[in-house]
Design a protein around this motif. Structure first.
Motif, mmCIF file in Angstrom:
data_model
loop_
_atom_site.group_PDB
_atom_site.id
_atom_site.type_symbol
_atom_site.label_atom_id
_atom_site.label_comp_id
_atom_site.label_asym_id
_atom_site.label_seq_id
_atom_site.Cartn_x
_atom_site.Cartn_y
_atom_site.Cartn_z
ATOM 1 N N UNK A 34 -4.927 -5.997 5.688
ATOM 2 C CA UNK A 34 -4.628 -4.669 6.211
ATOM 3 C C UNK A 34 -3.345 -4.721 7.023
ATOM 4 N N UNK A 36 -0.493 -2.433 9.197
ATOM 5 C CA UNK A 36 -0.073 -1.183 9.830
ATOM 6 C C UNK A 36 1.426 -1.286 10.009
ATOM 7 N N UNK A 70 -14.217 -2.700 10.188
ATOM 8 C CA UNK A 70 -14.006 -1.314 9.745
ATOM 9 C C UNK A 70 -13.775 -1.248 8.239
ATOM 10 N N UNK A 76 -11.827 2.213 7.077
ATOM 11 C CA UNK A 76 -10.403 2.149 6.739
ATOM 12 C C UNK A 76 -10.251 1.426 5.412
ATOM 13 N N UNK A 77 -9.180 1.740 4.728
ATOM 14 C CA UNK A 77 -8.947 1.151 3.412
ATOM 15 C C UNK A 77 -8.102 -0.096 3.538
#
Ligand SMILES: Nc1ncnc2c1ncn2[C@@H]1O[C@H](COP(=O)(O)OP(=O)(O)O)[C@@H](O)[C@H]1O
Ligand SMILES: [Mg+2]
Lengths: 332, 278
Positions: A34, A36, A70, A76-77
């Motif tokens: 993941x 960001x 999560x 969340x993906x």
């Protein structure tokens, strides 16, 4: 860490290997990532949680624990990679109906009472209404169930969070740092509760930045830092296998005596000390053998590192102060 | 969706804000729709009273025969703002309290959760519509008593159409509140921006519409003008209460409002389904 803790830990992990070895893993991720923007919160994570175990997801703050959990819950993906939870896609109804979770701080409707909050969650999940009183009892909140959530202390909020996670009587319980922010008594109670919940068939995935906590409660551990899984294994495996370290004189004679013992699989000389591959339970017996053969033993200890040493070695960071202090009390 | 609907009903029913907004709406209808209007027009002392033909218009507006149109004008002026707040609260609070992470891990998928929520809110708005119309009817009955006028109710068909129109108006502005709070993932900002739009921008367009044809054309596509014109189709509205300029056809108003509601809802669903809940 007290010695009794270690041996209890060992018993537990032995039990585990018997009851868990078979069947597909309950949680499995492959290359889970993941990002960001420029921050990579979780990177190429391969995680395996087996049925029936209490899995400790250990890492310092900001390591990516919450982000991972999560993703497992479908909140969340992932940027890339795969994950299955109970054989299902994360966040699918089929999977979620068998998973209970508490992610970060407990979140509820402040204007509703504890009981009404559970009633709302029960309506969403389809859990029978009779479960509400059961789980309230389990987290010892029955007496305050009529009070509004906003009036609860942090400890009570946290317990209501656990109660909500238990509402479905889930096969898999995901708890994200459930002792965060609690006072020592609250922490101890929470740990006792989690240990009880992990007994039997239920699988628990517990994240924590506290080593002592994981060491006390969990069978297997995954250590994460900067979004990467550094190691995964039983507490014993992480400690670096079993054996004894012996400091004795004269060294050659000691090697001769030990080499003749059938219980000792291997003897290695490391400078002034000997490292044996042997069940540490045989320490007394080995000591006696050496002494009766005229070898003077000045030190004899289990060769496994403390989990703390492992953690330090792996992460290069010291476990937080609080991680050790409540551990000693927290056990009982 | 059924599960989410029943959970949402429980949440709405026990939420103080729901009741506060409903009560404010009722009070506003009684005070501004009836009491003050009555005191300053029909019942005004002679030297302050408007010309008799205008007073007669207000009289009809305040009596039972005009209660549907009176109520609907209040739906447009106050109901729009109040339900915008209601919609923003219903969705935005869940971001604020982070309850999504608990609710969405219970079981329902995001779509089921969202549709159940919409359904429950839609039901609440229907109850609210009927209740406010009821309050208006009572107030108009009281006025008839004060004026010793004969009581003539609107036809049943008008009443049913009025309920439908009122509900559509509330749905449109609730949907705007839901959309803004979903887009901004917050309550306060959504309410703030929503009210600025509603009270400042929309009124600017209404006010300038008579001066400029382009502005008028734009205004006719905006929710408030269509809401006011839809209300006006239920009877005569005293000057100053209706939208200036020519009214759009009620059918067109219904279509425009319905389109707004549908687009707001659709955008909200898409945003909600696609985005992370962190
Ligand atoms: N929504 C987000 N946007 C940007 N960065 C985030 C977001 N969520 C988490 N992070 C970053 O990802 C990293 C991992 O965070 P987190 O999973 O919360 O760690 P942990 O739970 O182990 O303390 C942190 O550096 C955090 O700042
Ligand atoms: Mg965290």
């Amino acid at each position: 860490m007290a010695a009794s803790d270690n041996s209890r830990e060992r018993e537990r992990s032995l039990e585990m290997t018997e009851s868990t070895g078979n069947g597909p893993p309950l949680v499995e991720t492959g290359g889970l990532t993941k990002r960001y923007g420029r921050i990579t919160a979780v990177e190429d994570l391969d995680l395996t949680v087996r049925r029936g175990e209490v899995y400790g997801f250990l890492g310092p703050n900001g390591a990516g624990k919450t982000t991972t959990l999560r993703m497992l819950l479908g909140l969340i993906r992932p940027t890339s990679g795969t994950a299955t939870v109970l054989g299902e896609r994360p966040g699918s109804e089929a999977g979620l109906s068998r998973v209970g979770s508490l992610v970060e701080s407990p979140a509820f409707y402040p204007y509703l009472s504890g009981r009404d909050n559970l009633a709302v969650m029960g309506r969403y999940s389809g859990a029978p209404a009779s479960r509400i009183e059961e789980v309230l009892g389990q987290v010892e909140l029955s007496g305050r169930a009529k009070d509004k959530f906003k009036k609860y202390s942090l400890g009570m909020k946290q317990r209501l969070g656990v109660a909500a996670a238990l509402l479905k009587d889930p096969e898999l319980l995901i708890l994200d740092e459930p002792t965060n922010g609690l006072d020592p008594k609250g922490m101890a109670d929470m740990r006792t509760l989690i240990r009880e919940l992990g007994r039997g068939e239920r699988t628990v995935l517990l994240s924590s930045h506290m080593l002592g906590e994981v060491e006390q409660i969990c069978n297997r551990v995954g250590v994460i830092q900067h979004g990467k899984l550094l190691r995964e294994g039983t507490v014993e495996e992480l400690r670096g296998g079993e054996g004894l370290v012996i400091r004795a004189e004269p060294l050659d004679e000691a090697v001769g005596v030990l080499g003749a013992l059938p219980s000792v699989e291997e003897v290695r000389v490391e400078g002034e000390t000997l490292r044996l591959a042997v069940d540490p339970e045989r320490a007394a017996e080995i000591n006696q053998k050496l002494v009766s053969n005229g070898v003077r033993v000045s030190e004899l200890r289990s060769s496994g590192q403390s989990l703390e040493e492992v953690f330090l070695e792996l992460t290069g960071e010291s476990a937080d102060e609080e991680s050790r202090q409540p551990a000693a009390k927290g056990g009982e | 969706m059924v599960a989410s609907f029943s959970a949402e009903v429980l949440k709405l029913r026990k939420r103080p804000a729901t009741w506060v907004l409903g009560l404010i709406f009722a009070m506003v209808v009684i005070l501004f729709g009836y009491l003050f209007t009555y005191l300053f027009t029909v019942n005004a002392p002679e030297e302050n009273a408007p010309p008799p033909e205008i007073v007669e218009g207000f009289r009809q507006y305040l009596l039972p025969e005009g209660f549907v149109v009176n109520a609907l004008i209040n739906f447009a002026s106050f109901g729009s703002a109040l339900t915008l707040i209601l919609g923003a609260l219903a969705m935005g609070s869940e971001y604020g309290w982070e309850t999504f992470k608990v609710v969405l891990t219970q079981r329902p998928g995001r779509l089921g959760f969202f549709l159940g929520k919409l359904l429950a809110i839609g039901g609440l708005l229907l109850v609210l519509t009927v209740a406010i119309l009821g309050v208006g009817a009572l107030a108009s009955y009281a006025i008839a008593g004060l004026e010793q006028a004969s009581v003539e109710w609107p036809s049943f068909a008008d009443l049913v159409r009025g309920i439908g129109a009122g509900w559509l108006i509330l749905v449109t502005f609730t949907a705007l509140g839901i959309f803004l709070s979903t887009l901004l993932r917050s309550t306060a900002l959504a309410i703030g921006l929503g009210l600025v739009y509603l009270l400042v921008l929309e009124n600017l367009f209404l006010g300038l519409a008579t001066q400029n044809e382009t502005v008028q054309a734009i205004s006719e596509t905006l929710p408030v003008k269509n809401t006011l014109d839809l209300a006006e189709s239920f009877g005569a509205v005293p000057q100053g209460f209706a939208a200036p300029g020519e009214a759009v056809e009620p059918t067109q108003a219904v279509l425009v409002l319905g389109a707004y509601a549908a687009v707001f809802v659709l955008l909200s669903v898409l945003l909600f389904k696609r985005r992370d809940l962190a």
